[in-house]
Scaffold this active site. Structure first.
Site, mmCIF file in Angstrom:
data_model
loop_
_atom_site.group_PDB
_atom_site.id
_atom_site.type_symbol
_atom_site.label_atom_id
_atom_site.label_comp_id
_atom_site.label_asym_id
_atom_site.label_seq_id
_atom_site.Cartn_x
_atom_site.Cartn_y
_atom_site.Cartn_z
ATOM 1 N N LYS A 79 -11.562 12.976 -1.796
ATOM 2 C CA LYS A 79 -11.215 11.120 -1.583
ATOM 3 C C LYS A 79 -10.993 10.730 -3.424
ATOM 4 O O LYS A 79 -12.118 10.988 -4.132
ATOM 5 C CB LYS A 79 -12.001 10.089 -0.967
ATOM 6 C CG LYS A 79 -11.432 8.900 -1.115
ATOM 7 C CD LYS A 79 -12.571 8.130 0.099
ATOM 8 C CE LYS A 79 -11.815 6.684 0.407
ATOM 9 N NZ LYS A 79 -13.555 5.723 1.222
ATOM 10 N N SER A 154 -11.207 3.845 5.589
ATOM 11 C CA SER A 154 -10.288 3.776 4.373
ATOM 12 C C SER A 154 -10.238 5.082 3.688
ATOM 13 O O SER A 154 -9.799 5.341 2.799
ATOM 14 C CB SER A 154 -10.999 3.021 2.718
ATOM 15 O OG SER A 154 -12.893 4.213 2.729
ATOM 16 N N SER A 178 -16.017 4.183 7.089
ATOM 17 C CA SER A 178 -14.766 4.988 6.179
ATOM 18 C C SER A 178 -14.528 6.523 6.449
ATOM 19 O O SER A 178 -13.425 7.119 6.054
ATOM 20 C CB SER A 178 -14.403 4.167 4.924
ATOM 21 O OG SER A 178 -14.176 3.392 5.137
HETATM 22 N N1 GLN Z 1 -13.638 -1.223 7.107
HETATM 23 C C1 GLN Z 1 -14.322 -1.959 6.337
HETATM 24 C C2 GLN Z 1 -14.210 -2.328 5.143
HETATM 25 O O1 GLN Z 1 -13.570 -2.734 5.032
HETATM 26 C C3 GLN Z 1 -15.998 -0.765 5.626
HETATM 27 C C4 GLN Z 1 -14.668 0.360 4.820
HETATM 28 C C5 GLN Z 1 -15.987 1.374 4.214
HETATM 29 O O2 GLN Z 1 -17.054 1.504 4.739
HETATM 30 N N2 GLN Z 1 -15.471 1.912 2.734
HETATM 31 O O3 GLN Z 1 -14.817 -2.805 4.255
#
Ligand code: GLN
Length: 487
Positions: A79, A154, A178
């Site tokens: 990532k 994400s 995410s």
């Molecule tokens: N969707 C969540 C956010 O927008 C989690 C994101 C993540 O786990 N990096 O913060």
């Protein structure tokens, strides 16, 4: 011999060790798929072809000499939140478009030491803020099951890449879901370890008390192999925990007889799609058949996790992202008039809308007048949620429920309404607030789209969580389903 791109990490490791194929062959096969898929999926921000082939040749030489680590010669993707020396790390943002880290993240360095070949950096929501991969400055990632749908976020690039068999495994991070949410939406396996199990050194910080690196793979067995190479104490991360890393692969085959499974009452709520619920209940019946005992467990404070998270995470993000000031690294505006102009325009141009929204919310909840009402209150409720989990794990060995309320949704469907988007993580955020290990595994299809089952364990029970996931994957084949056109 099945095709190289269809093999998982365990199978590739065995084949490479037995020299049935070379790392250069495996790496070439995956690079070709990555390059072919890029126009349709946009799963990668950078592809490191030359470097990958050089690493593959080195792996082949090591393997020929009877050396090489557990992942010797296997292509993986990172990532684009993990710093990679000499290869740019954008974190999905314009702010870091040209940022090249002078060092490798611990995770990158450990996987490289295990012999893994890095083929590129995957697309992601900007600074890991999002649930659909639509906040990336580099454009949205598309779901290989249907390119009109989001892959989740994400870590959407990593998830889409594994689902489309562009790579057998990829790193990812999970601050509020995410890893697990995109795993569910893309029909693959995603493990978020215990907070402190995997080093955060060199992982661009979003919300430091929640961020945790983990893996996206096809199967739990593959996740066990990869996690074993990534995990461990790191003196360079002050929240890394100094406890031995068990042999996750050796512990995969635990009998489930007598396993106490808690069904999270609060997860089977009205927000859960009826067909999703059915697939989850089907998997629970499989577990019963394997000898597990199901009981309903209530975590009364769990419904507060989304509001708590959206105070704590933005607060920490507003502090972490203060470092991007246009002075030392990252985007710098053209011809600043003075220092204030440099700050304002560099940040204004470098960050996207969602990141700005989080910084503003975070600054507000930390401000002198509102700290007690929001931040302190959120921290107190977080402690209550944690206590709920501790109590639950006195009664049961694992908690099981859905990973997400619905299957993948259409691109653009939720971008206009941040709250609707935030509610995607309603079932995943609890494990982050409490720092618990949790995995999402495919448990069926709804309207032709994958559905995820979530298994949460007590702190440092990764081996248990993996073995429970593995047991399901021994008797079902949902994790082997490949989206049409990508087999
Ligand atoms: N969707 C969540 C956010 O927008 C989690 C994101 C993540 O786990 N990096 O913060």
């Amino acid at each position: 011999m099945s095709e190289l791109h269809g093999m998982g990490l365990v199978e590739l490791a065995a084949g490479l060790k037995a020299r049935r194929f070379s790392s250069v062959e495996v790496t070439e096969a995956h690079l070709a798929r990555i390059e072919r898929a890029q126009g349709e999926l946009n799963a990668f921000i950078s592809v490191t072809r030359e470097q990958a082939l050089a690493q593959a040749r080195a792996a082949d030489a090591a393997l020929a000499a009877g050396r090489g680590g557990a992942l010797a010669g296997i292509p993986i993707a990172h990532k684009d939140i993990f710093c990679t020396q000499g290869v740019r790390t954008t974190c999905g943002s314009r702010m870091l478009e040209n940022f090249v880290s002078p060092y490798d993240a611990t995770v990158v360095q450990k996987l490289q030491a295990a012999g893994a070949v890095m083929v590129g950096k995957t697309n992601m929501d900007e600074f890991a803020m999002g649930s659909s991969n639509e906040t990336s400055y580099y454009g949205p990632v598309r779901n290989p099951w249907d390119p009109k749908l989001v892959p989740g976020g994400s870590s959407g690039g990593s998830a889409a890449a594994v689902a489309a068999r562009l790579v057998p495994g990829a790193t990812a991070t999970d601050t509020g879901g995410s890893i697990r949410q995109p795993a569910a939406l893309c029909g693959i396996t995603g493990l978020k370890p215990t907070y402190g199990r995997v080093s955060r050194y060199g992982m661009v910080a979003f919300a430091s008390s929640l961020d945790q690196g983990g893996v996206l793979t096809v199967s739990a067995a593959d996740a066990a192999l990869m996690l074993g190479e990534m995990a461990g104490f790191d003196p360079r991360d002050s929240t890394s925990v100094d406890t031995p890393v068990p042999d996750y692969q050796a512990q995969l085959r635990q009998p489930l007889t007598g396993l106490k499974v808690g069904l999270l009452k609060e997860f089977f709520d009205k927000g859960l799609d009826a067909d999703n619920e059915q697939r989850v209940r089907d998997a629970l019946r499989v577990y019963e058949g394997l000898g597990a005992k199901l009981t309903e467990v209530s975590l009364p404070n769990l419904p507060l996790s989304v509001p708590v998270y959206y105070v704590v995470a933005p607060a920490e993000c507003s502090s972490n992202l203060a470092r991007f000031d246009g002075v030392r690294f990252g985007h710098r505006c053209d011809k600043p008039r003075d220092l204030m102009d440099l700050y304002c325009r560099s940040r204004g141009e470098g960050f996207g809308a969602e990141v700005k929204r989080r910084i503003m919310t975070g600054t507000y909840v930390l401000s002198a007048g509102y700290y007690d009402a929001y931040y302190l209150k959120a921290q107190r409720v977080r402690a209550l949620i944690n206590a709920d989990f501790v109590r639950a794990f006195q009664q049961v060995d694992v908690l099981i429920g859905p990973t997400t309320p619905t299957p993948a949704f259409a691109l653009g469907a939720k971008t206009a309404d941040p709250i609707t988007m935030y509610l995607n993580d309603i079932y995943t955020i609890g494990a982050n607030l409490a720092g618990l290990p949790a995995i999402s595994v495919p448990c069926g299809l709804v309207r032709g789209l994958p559905v995820g089952l979530q298994i949460v364990g007590p702190h440092f029970a990764e081996a248990r969580v993996l073995s429970v996931a593995h047991a399901l994957q021994q008797v079902t084949d949902w994790h082997r389903r490949v989206p049409e056109g990508w087999a």
